[in-house]
Write a protein that holds these residues in place. Sequence first.
Motif, PDB file in Angstrom:
ATOM      1  N   PRO A 175     -65.280 -53.922  15.727  1.00 33.92           N
ATOM      2  CA  PRO A 175     -63.662 -54.014  16.034  1.00 33.92           C
ATOM      3  C   PRO A 175     -63.494 -55.075  17.064  1.00 33.92           C
ATOM      4  O   PRO A 175     -62.213 -55.739  16.936  1.00 33.92           O
ATOM      5  CB  PRO A 175     -63.582 -52.664  16.560  1.00 33.92           C
ATOM      6  CG  PRO A 175     -64.750 -51.590  16.031  1.00 33.92           C
ATOM      7  CD  PRO A 175     -66.004 -52.801  15.901  1.00 33.92           C
ATOM      8  N   ARG A 176     -64.307 -55.402  18.112  1.00 28.64           N
ATOM      9  CA  ARG A 176     -63.821 -56.337  19.095  1.00 28.64           C
ATOM     10  C   ARG A 176     -63.911 -57.792  18.228  1.00 28.64           C
ATOM     11  O   ARG A 176     -63.071 -58.579  18.497  1.00 28.64           O
ATOM     12  CB  ARG A 176     -64.884 -56.097  20.212  1.00 28.64           C
ATOM     13  CG  ARG A 176     -64.421 -57.196  21.532  1.00 28.64           C
ATOM     14  CD  ARG A 176     -65.316 -56.951  22.521  1.00 28.64           C
ATOM     15  NE  ARG A 176     -66.688 -57.647  22.204  1.00 28.64           N
ATOM     16  CZ  ARG A 176     -67.794 -57.328  22.928  1.00 28.64           C
ATOM     17  NH1 ARG A 176     -67.709 -56.665  24.060  1.00 28.64           N
ATOM     18  NH2 ARG A 176     -68.916 -57.895  22.373  1.00 28.64           N
ATOM     19  N   LEU A 177     -64.880 -58.040  17.692  1.00 27.48           N
ATOM     20  CA  LEU A 177     -64.883 -59.244  16.739  1.00 27.48           C
ATOM     21  C   LEU A 177     -63.590 -59.535  15.999  1.00 27.48           C
ATOM     22  O   LEU A 177     -62.988 -60.319  16.009  1.00 27.48           O
ATOM     23  CB  LEU A 177     -66.351 -59.199  15.954  1.00 27.48           C
ATOM     24  CG  LEU A 177     -66.439 -60.643  15.218  1.00 27.48           C
ATOM     25  CD1 LEU A 177     -66.387 -61.677  16.149  1.00 27.48           C
ATOM     26  CD2 LEU A 177     -67.762 -60.568  14.510  1.00 27.48           C
ATOM     27  N   ILE A 178     -63.099 -58.370  15.400  1.00 26.22           N
ATOM     28  CA  ILE A 178     -62.103 -58.551  14.554  1.00 26.22           C
ATOM     29  C   ILE A 178     -61.013 -58.958  15.450  1.00 26.22           C
ATOM     30  O   ILE A 178     -59.976 -59.807  15.073  1.00 26.22           O
ATOM     31  CB  ILE A 178     -61.944 -57.109  13.672  1.00 26.22           C
ATOM     32  CG1 ILE A 178     -62.984 -57.006  12.486  1.00 26.22           C
ATOM     33  CG2 ILE A 178     -60.475 -57.244  12.911  1.00 26.22           C
ATOM     34  CD1 ILE A 178     -62.804 -55.727  11.826  1.00 26.22           C
TER      35      ILE A 178
ATOM     36  N   ARG B 227     -72.182 -63.318  13.705  1.00 25.08           N
ATOM     37  CA  ARG B 227     -72.952 -63.509  14.946  1.00 25.08           C
ATOM     38  C   ARG B 227     -72.500 -64.974  15.531  1.00 25.08           C
ATOM     39  O   ARG B 227     -72.386 -65.051  16.679  1.00 25.08           O
ATOM     40  CB  ARG B 227     -74.457 -63.879  14.636  1.00 25.08           C
ATOM     41  CG  ARG B 227     -75.208 -62.709  14.065  1.00 25.08           C
ATOM     42  CD  ARG B 227     -76.494 -63.030  13.580  1.00 25.08           C
ATOM     43  NE  ARG B 227     -76.203 -63.973  12.492  1.00 25.08           N
ATOM     44  CZ  ARG B 227     -77.250 -64.378  11.685  1.00 25.08           C
ATOM     45  NH1 ARG B 227     -78.344 -64.117  11.964  1.00 25.08           N
ATOM     46  NH2 ARG B 227     -77.023 -65.190  10.482  1.00 25.08           N
ATOM     47  N   HIS B 228     -71.746 -65.552  15.011  1.00 26.60           N
ATOM     48  CA  HIS B 228     -71.186 -67.076  15.373  1.00 26.60           C
ATOM     49  C   HIS B 228     -69.597 -67.114  15.705  1.00 26.60           C
ATOM     50  O   HIS B 228     -69.326 -67.867  16.777  1.00 26.60           O
ATOM     51  CB  HIS B 228     -71.584 -68.051  14.685  1.00 26.60           C
ATOM     52  CG  HIS B 228     -72.951 -68.116  14.197  1.00 26.60           C
ATOM     53  ND1 HIS B 228     -73.837 -68.170  13.118  1.00 26.60           N
ATOM     54  CD2 HIS B 228     -74.282 -67.871  15.028  1.00 26.60           C
ATOM     55  CE1 HIS B 228     -75.072 -68.251  12.991  1.00 26.60           C
ATOM     56  NE2 HIS B 228     -75.402 -67.838  14.313  1.00 26.60           N
ATOM     57  N   GLY B 229     -68.783 -66.511  14.968  1.00 27.13           N
ATOM     58  CA  GLY B 229     -67.537 -66.601  15.107  1.00 27.13           C
ATOM     59  C   GLY B 229     -66.931 -67.718  14.559  1.00 27.13           C
ATOM     60  O   GLY B 229     -67.629 -68.642  13.796  1.00 27.13           O
TER      61      GLY B 229
ATOM     62  N   LYS C  75     -72.404 -60.493   7.429  1.00 30.40           N
ATOM     63  CA  LYS C  75     -73.522 -60.241   8.046  1.00 30.40           C
ATOM     64  C   LYS C  75     -73.360 -59.250   9.050  1.00 30.40           C
ATOM     65  O   LYS C  75     -73.954 -59.229  10.429  1.00 30.40           O
ATOM     66  CB  LYS C  75     -74.325 -61.409   8.371  1.00 30.40           C
ATOM     67  CG  LYS C  75     -74.689 -62.613   7.352  1.00 30.40           C
ATOM     68  CD  LYS C  75     -75.664 -63.522   7.834  1.00 30.40           C
ATOM     69  CE  LYS C  75     -75.818 -64.950   6.728  1.00 30.40           C
ATOM     70  NZ  LYS C  75     -76.735 -65.636   7.095  1.00 30.40           N
ATOM     71  N   THR C  76     -72.466 -58.148   8.883  1.00 27.49           N
ATOM     72  CA  THR C  76     -72.141 -57.374  10.085  1.00 27.49           C
ATOM     73  C   THR C  76     -73.379 -56.617  10.512  1.00 27.49           C
ATOM     74  O   THR C  76     -73.687 -55.990  11.453  1.00 27.49           O
ATOM     75  CB  THR C  76     -70.919 -56.601   9.792  1.00 27.49           C
ATOM     76  OG1 THR C  76     -71.248 -55.781   8.643  1.00 27.49           O
ATOM     77  CG2 THR C  76     -69.348 -57.357   9.851  1.00 27.49           C
TER      78      THR C  76
END
Length: 219
Positions: A173-176, A136-138, A163-164
Amino acid sequence: MTNNNQKADQPLFGRPWIFIRGVPAMKFLPPEGPLEVAFAGRSNVGKSSLINALVGQKALARTSNTPGRTQELNYFVPDGYSGAADDMPPMALVDMPGYGYAQAPKEQVDAWTKLVFDYLRGRATLKRVYVLIDSRHGIKKNDDEVLSLLDKAAISYQIVLTKTDKIKEVGVPRLIAETLEKIKKHPAAFPEVLSTSSEKGNGLDILRAAIAETVGRKS
Ligand SMILES: Nc1nc2c(ncn2[C@@H]2O[C@H](COP(=O)(O)OP(=O)(O)OP(=O)(O)O)[C@@H](O)[C@H]2O)c(=O)[nH]1
Ligand SMILES: [Mg+2]
């Protein structure tokens, strides 16, 4: 009785793990022995929960809703080894205090941060660090500082999103991809980002296999 060859063939996970030591300061570290794989990350990111999920034991590492739960370097090893020179566990998992928790008294936060940084910088048997990032935070500024420290110390590390289950599945996938882009400038970062949910079990098999591979074992 199992002999050492049979033991070397046993998978790392799917068997009991035990807590062997809590280290409140560098001078209490055990003598360098088995290879160590450590879990680092901001307070409350889910380090202790991930260790529990990996070994399949709910209460091996203590977890809490309140940040600042883990206050020492906690060592866990597979059960069944005496620890004698010819009967060492194949590896240790090290749960670390979190960094970036501003609510605790300053001296305490400073002591945890110093312990985390000193350990990451100066442990010869530290084989791999998993740096956990909350989905949630990156990656935050203090995460970036830790990554730079690991680059300098030339310690191989991999980013694990946690916590996905708390974000939409299509966002993973976008976060990765975004995270990969951010770690491009970090030379010691493994160029692959893992995503996990300790709650739902996602991504755990891949992480188990990765850990086992770092110490030349089956997961
Ligand atoms: N929904 C969800 N919650 C999680 C997950 N992993 C951990 N949590 C929750 O997040 C909180 C913090 O988990 P911990 O494992 O104690 O976090 P930690 O990084 O060890 O925290 P410190 O030891 O304080 O640095 C707890 O309330 C956990 O139940 C997950 O995969 N999904
Ligand atoms: Mg913890």
